[in-house]
Design a protein around this motif. Structure first.
Motif, PDB file in Angstrom:
ATOM      1  N   PRO A 172       0.810  -1.219   0.000  1.00 39.64           N
ATOM      2  CA  PRO A 172       0.000   0.000   0.000  1.00 39.64           C
ATOM      3  C   PRO A 172       0.844   1.270   0.000  1.00 39.64           C
ATOM      4  O   PRO A 172       0.450   2.283   0.595  1.00 39.64           O
ATOM      5  CB  PRO A 172      -0.787  -0.133   1.302  1.00 39.64           C
ATOM      6  N   CYS A 173       1.994   1.242  -0.633  1.00 40.89           N
ATOM      7  CA  CYS A 173       2.896   2.399  -0.642  1.00 40.89           C
ATOM      8  C   CYS A 173       3.908   2.190  -1.761  1.00 40.89           C
ATOM      9  O   CYS A 173       3.935   1.145  -2.407  1.00 40.89           O
ATOM     10  CB  CYS A 173       3.611   2.537   0.704  1.00 40.89           C
ATOM     11  N   GLY A 174       4.739   3.213  -1.985  1.00 37.70           N
ATOM     12  CA  GLY A 174       5.791   3.073  -2.975  1.00 37.70           C
ATOM     13  C   GLY A 174       6.810   2.024  -2.564  1.00 37.70           C
ATOM     14  O   GLY A 174       6.968   1.714  -1.374  1.00 37.70           O
ATOM     15  N   LEU A 175       7.510   1.484  -3.560  1.00 36.45           N
ATOM     16  CA  LEU A 175       8.467   0.408  -3.284  1.00 36.45           C
ATOM     17  C   LEU A 175       9.873   0.939  -2.996  1.00 36.45           C
ATOM     18  O   LEU A 175      10.850   0.213  -3.147  1.00 36.45           O
ATOM     19  CB  LEU A 175       8.512  -0.560  -4.472  1.00 36.45           C
ATOM     20  N   HIS A 176       9.952   2.167  -2.543  1.00 37.16           N
ATOM     21  CA  HIS A 176      11.250   2.714  -2.134  1.00 37.16           C
ATOM     22  C   HIS A 176      11.725   2.087  -0.828  1.00 37.16           C
ATOM     23  O   HIS A 176      12.902   2.165  -0.494  1.00 37.16           O
ATOM     24  CB  HIS A 176      11.155   4.228  -1.961  1.00 37.16           C
ATOM     25  N   ARG A 177      10.787   1.474  -0.112  1.00 35.31           N
ATOM     26  CA  ARG A 177      11.148   0.762   1.114  1.00 35.31           C
ATOM     27  C   ARG A 177      10.226  -0.428   1.295  1.00 35.31           C
ATOM     28  O   ARG A 177       9.169  -0.509   0.662  1.00 35.31           O
ATOM     29  CB  ARG A 177      11.085   1.680   2.330  1.00 35.31           C
ATOM     30  N   LEU A 178      10.636  -1.343   2.151  1.00 34.74           N
ATOM     31  CA  LEU A 178       9.846  -2.533   2.417  1.00 34.74           C
ATOM     32  C   LEU A 178       8.927  -2.249   3.603  1.00 34.74           C
ATOM     33  O   LEU A 178       9.389  -1.942   4.699  1.00 34.74           O
ATOM     34  CB  LEU A 178      10.769  -3.724   2.711  1.00 34.74           C
ATOM     35  N   PHE A 179       7.630  -2.333   3.353  1.00 35.40           N
ATOM     36  CA  PHE A 179       6.639  -1.985   4.379  1.00 35.40           C
ATOM     37  C   PHE A 179       5.661  -3.135   4.550  1.00 35.40           C
ATOM     38  O   PHE A 179       5.198  -3.709   3.560  1.00 35.40           O
ATOM     39  CB  PHE A 179       5.889  -0.713   3.964  1.00 35.40           C
ATOM     40  N   PRO A 180       5.360  -3.471   5.833  1.00 30.53           N
ATOM     41  CA  PRO A 180       5.847  -2.860   7.071  1.00 30.53           C
ATOM     42  C   PRO A 180       7.286  -3.271   7.378  1.00 30.53           C
ATOM     43  O   PRO A 180       7.733  -4.354   6.983  1.00 30.53           O
ATOM     44  CB  PRO A 180       4.879  -3.404   8.118  1.00 30.53           C
ATOM     45  N   GLN A 181       7.994  -2.412   8.104  1.00 26.83           N
ATOM     46  CA  GLN A 181       9.391  -2.658   8.418  1.00 26.83           C
ATOM     47  C   GLN A 181       9.582  -3.983   9.145  1.00 26.83           C
ATOM     48  O   GLN A 181      10.576  -4.691   8.940  1.00 26.83           O
ATOM     49  CB  GLN A 181       9.950  -1.503   9.261  1.00 26.83           C
ATOM     50  N   GLY A 182       8.612  -4.340   9.979  1.00 26.62           N
ATOM     51  CA  GLY A 182       8.713  -5.599  10.716  1.00 26.62           C
ATOM     52  C   GLY A 182       8.679  -6.829   9.824  1.00 26.62           C
ATOM     53  O   GLY A 182       9.068  -7.912  10.252  1.00 26.62           O
ATOM     54  N   ASN A 183       8.220  -6.668   8.584  1.00 29.17           N
ATOM     55  CA  ASN A 183       8.207  -7.776   7.620  1.00 29.17           C
ATOM     56  C   ASN A 183       9.290  -7.615   6.556  1.00 29.17           C
ATOM     57  O   ASN A 183       9.245  -8.290   5.516  1.00 29.17           O
ATOM     58  CB  ASN A 183       6.840  -7.874   6.922  1.00 29.17           C
ATOM     59  N   ALA A 184      10.264  -6.738   6.804  1.00 24.16           N
ATOM     60  CA  ALA A 184      11.263  -6.445   5.782  1.00 24.16           C
ATOM     61  C   ALA A 184      12.019  -7.697   5.335  1.00 24.16           C
ATOM     62  O   ALA A 184      12.268  -7.889   4.135  1.00 24.16           O
ATOM     63  CB  ALA A 184      12.242  -5.392   6.296  1.00 24.16           C
ATOM     64  N   ALA A 185      12.382  -8.560   6.266  1.00 21.48           N
ATOM     65  CA  ALA A 185      13.121  -9.777   5.901  1.00 21.48           C
ATOM     66  C   ALA A 185      12.260 -10.688   5.031  1.00 21.48           C
ATOM     67  O   ALA A 185      12.739 -11.253   4.036  1.00 21.48           O
ATOM     68  CB  ALA A 185      13.579 -10.511   7.160  1.00 21.48           C
ATOM     69  N   LEU A 186      10.978 -10.830   5.381  1.00 25.29           N
ATOM     70  CA  LEU A 186      10.072 -11.652   4.588  1.00 25.29           C
ATOM     71  C   LEU A 186       9.893 -11.066   3.192  1.00 25.29           C
ATOM     72  O   LEU A 186       9.948 -11.787   2.177  1.00 25.29           O
ATOM     73  CB  LEU A 186       8.716 -11.750   5.287  1.00 25.29           C
ATOM     74  N   LEU A 187       9.688  -9.749   3.101  1.00 23.47           N
ATOM     75  CA  LEU A 187       9.490  -9.106   1.806  1.00 23.47           C
ATOM     76  C   LEU A 187      10.740  -9.214   0.939  1.00 23.47           C
ATOM     77  O   LEU A 187      10.650  -9.375  -0.283  1.00 23.47           O
ATOM     78  CB  LEU A 187       9.094  -7.644   2.011  1.00 23.47           C
ATOM     79  N   ALA A 188      11.901  -9.152   1.573  1.00 19.43           N
ATOM     80  CA  ALA A 188      13.149  -9.326   0.822  1.00 19.43           C
ATOM     81  C   ALA A 188      13.243 -10.733   0.242  1.00 19.43           C
ATOM     82  O   ALA A 188      13.748 -10.924  -0.873  1.00 19.43           O
ATOM     83  CB  ALA A 188      14.347  -9.034   1.724  1.00 19.43           C
ATOM     84  N   GLU A 189      12.762 -11.727   0.972  1.00 19.74           N
ATOM     85  CA  GLU A 189      12.746 -13.093   0.462  1.00 19.74           C
ATOM     86  C   GLU A 189      11.746 -13.230  -0.694  1.00 19.74           C
ATOM     87  O   GLU A 189      12.030 -13.907  -1.688  1.00 19.74           O
ATOM     88  CB  GLU A 189      12.389 -14.074   1.581  1.00 19.74           C
ATOM     89  N   ILE A 190      10.594 -12.590  -0.563  1.00 23.80           N
ATOM     90  CA  ILE A 190       9.607 -12.610  -1.640  1.00 23.80           C
ATOM     91  C   ILE A 190      10.207 -12.018  -2.913  1.00 23.80           C
ATOM     92  O   ILE A 190      10.021 -12.547  -4.018  1.00 23.80           O
ATOM     93  CB  ILE A 190       8.342 -11.826  -1.232  1.00 23.80           C
ATOM     94  N   GLU A 191      10.960 -10.943  -2.748  1.00 19.13           N
ATOM     95  CA  GLU A 191      11.553 -10.241  -3.897  1.00 19.13           C
ATOM     96  C   GLU A 191      12.562 -11.099  -4.652  1.00 19.13           C
ATOM     97  O   GLU A 191      12.781 -10.903  -5.851  1.00 19.13           O
ATOM     98  CB  GLU A 191      12.207  -8.948  -3.412  1.00 19.13           C
ATOM     99  N   LYS A 192      13.159 -12.061  -3.993  1.00 19.54           N
ATOM    100  CA  LYS A 192      14.182 -12.887  -4.646  1.00 19.54           C
ATOM    101  C   LYS A 192      13.608 -13.774  -5.741  1.00 19.54           C
ATOM    102  O   LYS A 192      14.259 -14.015  -6.764  1.00 19.54           O
ATOM    103  CB  LYS A 192      14.894 -13.760  -3.606  1.00 19.54           C
ATOM    104  N   THR A 193      12.394 -14.284  -5.537  1.00 17.82           N
ATOM    105  CA  THR A 193      11.838 -15.243  -6.497  1.00 17.82           C
ATOM    106  C   THR A 193      10.487 -14.819  -7.066  1.00 17.82           C
ATOM    107  O   THR A 193      10.081 -15.320  -8.116  1.00 17.82           O
ATOM    108  CB  THR A 193      11.661 -16.628  -5.844  1.00 17.82           C
ATOM    109  N   GLY A 194       9.782 -13.942  -6.370  1.00 19.48           N
ATOM    110  CA  GLY A 194       8.444 -13.538  -6.792  1.00 19.48           C
ATOM    111  C   GLY A 194       8.385 -12.073  -7.161  1.00 19.48           C
ATOM    112  O   GLY A 194       9.226 -11.576  -7.905  1.00 19.48           O
ATOM    113  N   LEU A 195       7.391 -11.379  -6.613  1.00 16.99           N
ATOM    114  CA  LEU A 195       7.221  -9.970  -6.946  1.00 16.99           C
ATOM    115  C   LEU A 195       6.645  -9.186  -5.771  1.00 16.99           C
ATOM    116  O   LEU A 195       5.759  -9.672  -5.062  1.00 16.99           O
ATOM    117  CB  LEU A 195       6.263  -9.799  -8.119  1.00 16.99           C
TER     118      LEU A 195
END
Length: 289
Positions: A172-195
């Motif tokens: 629900p925001c721009g992709l300049h950062r991973l939101f929510p910050q508490g899920n940053a590690a999970l979102l970084a993993e999603i970014e490796k193989t998905g979108l």
């Protein structure tokens, strides 16, 4: 500047301008196409909130996205999911464009996708349901789609990753950062193989309206929506309404009758807004029907 670059910049400009006046952008786009619509917006600085600065901002948006490893997915791109166009049929407005991060191709990932959603404050029961339903569906080749939020969203995304499958998070925001910050590690993993996906340019911060706007994209992209646990008042209700409006099958998992976090699911089932499911097989049976 090449024709391709000019067209991409035009889409970025329209994406940025839509934040201030979405109806104006949609009318111009429908009448003139992306390049001419963008030119008219740049030239209309006297009578509107636009002007030459909009082009500069759009150029910075593209540069910022590129630095973050992202790209702009436009409506005339072969990777644009046709399912998003259903939003225009219910006057919900198809996104002008989508900003993405990750190696996945959105139309291919969402060709067989199921949204798994629910409360941000789940019980252990709700998390368990989201994990086993999400993992089973992912293992059968379905893409798990959700909003990247705490709770059920995170459990569903994590289950897909554990099954070795890419997953898609609509933010629900721009992709300049991973939101929510508490899920940053999970979102970084999603970014490796998905979108990671957003309709908002880099730099746009989340607010309540953007959360609700995000829900319509999740509903449109999904072949069906599964609510694993939800209170009686939550953003999940908004996703359920979008699912019904778009004629996507909506399903809900029942829980303990004395659990406040299952009251929403029970209400969706009781009022006919959702069909009762308890397993991935139930979900696939509903989709087959």
């Amino acid at each position: 500047m090449t024709t391709t670059d000019e067209r991409l910049l035009a889409w970025a400009l329209l994406s940025r301008a839509a934040l201030a006046s979405p109806d104006t952008v949609r009318i111009l786009l429908a009448a003139h196409g992306p390049v001419d619509a963008a030119e008219r917006i740049v030239e209309d600085g006297v009578r509107s909130r636009f002007g030459p600065q909009t082009r500069v901002t759009a150029e910075l948006d593209l540069e910022r996205a590129q630095r973050a490893g992202g790209r702009l997915l436009t409506r005339d791109d072969p990777g644009w999911p046709a399912a998003l166009n259903d939003l225009d049929t219910v006057e919900a407005h198809t996104p002008i464009a989508l900003w993405t991060r990750g190696p996945g191709q959105l139309n291919l990932l969402t060709d067989r996708s199921i949204a798994v959603v629910g409360t941000r404050a789940p019980t252990s029961y709700g998390e368990k349901v989201a994990r086993y339903v999400g993992m089973d569906l992912a293992a059968q080749g379905w893409t798990i789609l959700s909003g990247g939020a705490f709770g059920i969203d995170a459990a569903a995304h994590a289950a897909a990753l554990e099954a070795g499958r890419p997953t898609v998070a609509v933010l629900p925001c721009g992709l300049h950062r991973l939101f929510p910050q508490g899920n940053a590690a999970l979102l970084a993993e999603i970014e490796k193989t998905g979108l990671l996906v957003s309709e908002y340019p880099p730099g746009v911060e989340p607010n309540r309206n953007l959360f609700l706007g995000r829900n319509r994209i999740v509903a449109a992209l999904a072949a069906g929506i599964v609510v694993c646990e939800s209170g009686i008042r939550s953003g999940t209700s908004n996703t359920v309404r979008w699912g019904n409006t778009l004629r996507r099958p909506v399903m809900a998992v029942p829980g303990p009758v004395d659990s406040a976090e299952s009251r929403g699911c029970h209400e969706f089932i009781r009022t006919g807004q959702a069909q009762l499911v308890t397993t991935a097989r139930d979900v696939l049976d509903v989709l087959a029907r």
